[in-house]
Design a protein around this motif. Structure first.
Motif, PDB file in Angstrom:
ATOM      1  N   ASP A 114     -21.221   6.334 -67.790  1.00  0.00           N
ATOM      2  CA  ASP A 114     -19.822   6.736 -67.632  1.00  0.00           C
ATOM      3  C   ASP A 114     -19.677   8.171 -67.124  1.00  0.00           C
ATOM      4  O   ASP A 114     -18.569   8.646 -66.897  1.00  0.00           O
ATOM      5  N   ASN A 116     -20.126  11.133 -68.477  1.00  0.00           N
ATOM      6  CA  ASN A 116     -19.503  12.140 -69.334  1.00  0.00           C
ATOM      7  C   ASN A 116     -20.481  13.202 -69.825  1.00  0.00           C
ATOM      8  O   ASN A 116     -20.129  14.061 -70.613  1.00  0.00           O
ATOM      9  N   GLU A 123     -25.889   3.190 -73.936  1.00  0.00           N
ATOM     10  CA  GLU A 123     -26.325   3.497 -72.570  1.00  0.00           C
ATOM     11  C   GLU A 123     -27.843   3.569 -72.501  1.00  0.00           C
ATOM     12  O   GLU A 123     -28.458   3.081 -71.548  1.00  0.00           O
TER      13      GLU A 123
END
Length: 155
Positions: A114, A116, A123
């Motif tokens: 993602d 971030n 993940e």
């Protein structure tokens, strides 16, 4: 009789080591265009299987090793071109450190799906699963090595 037994053992050992060496080399090789190592190695084997019998004879095996050596030299030249700041033809400790940092950064970015800046456990697991699949590992038809102390039924 003993001479024949030694010949059979030597031939068997050579075949085993040749096969293991090709498999290990295939795990180190990553193909162009993002193809997996298993696919890249299969493509390379098909390229050098000149008589198309599905097996590599001595000449074809030598051609495979040569192609793999060329690929490694090409990869080395790419790394030198990218990270050899003083252009002396080798990577000193600082240059090697920058290369390792860049490679770690790229691996982290692949895991951080993602974007971030944080790799969650989910993940991480997904990245490990992807890598496992790219390496050609799987349960079907594969023999899995088990470390010391592993039990038969445990996975």
């Amino acid at each position: 009789m003993l001479k024949n037994a030694k010949l059979v053992i030597a031939t068997s050992l050579f075949a085993l080591l040749s096969t293991a060496g090709l498999a290990a080399a295939g795990n180190r090789f990553a193909g162009p265009g993002g193809e997996g190592r298993k696919e890249a190695h299969a493509r390379l084997r098909a390229e050098v299987d000149y008589n198309h019998d599905g097996q590599l004879d001595e000449t074809e095996r030598a051609a495979l090793h040569e192609k793999m050596r060329e690929r490694a030299q090409q990869r080395r030249a790419e790394m030198l071109g990218k990270f050899d700041a003083n252009r002396d033809g080798k990577l000193d400790d600082a240059e090697r450190g920058r290369m390792h940092d860049q490679m770690a950064r790229e691996r982290f970015q692949k895991l951080d799906r993602d974007g971030n800046g944080v790799v969650t456990f989910e993940e991480f697991k997904a990245g490990a699963k992807d890598r496992h699949a790219r390496m050609g590992h799987g349960r079907k038809g594969k023999v899995h090595a088990r470390g010391p102390g592993a039990t038969r039924g445990r996975r």
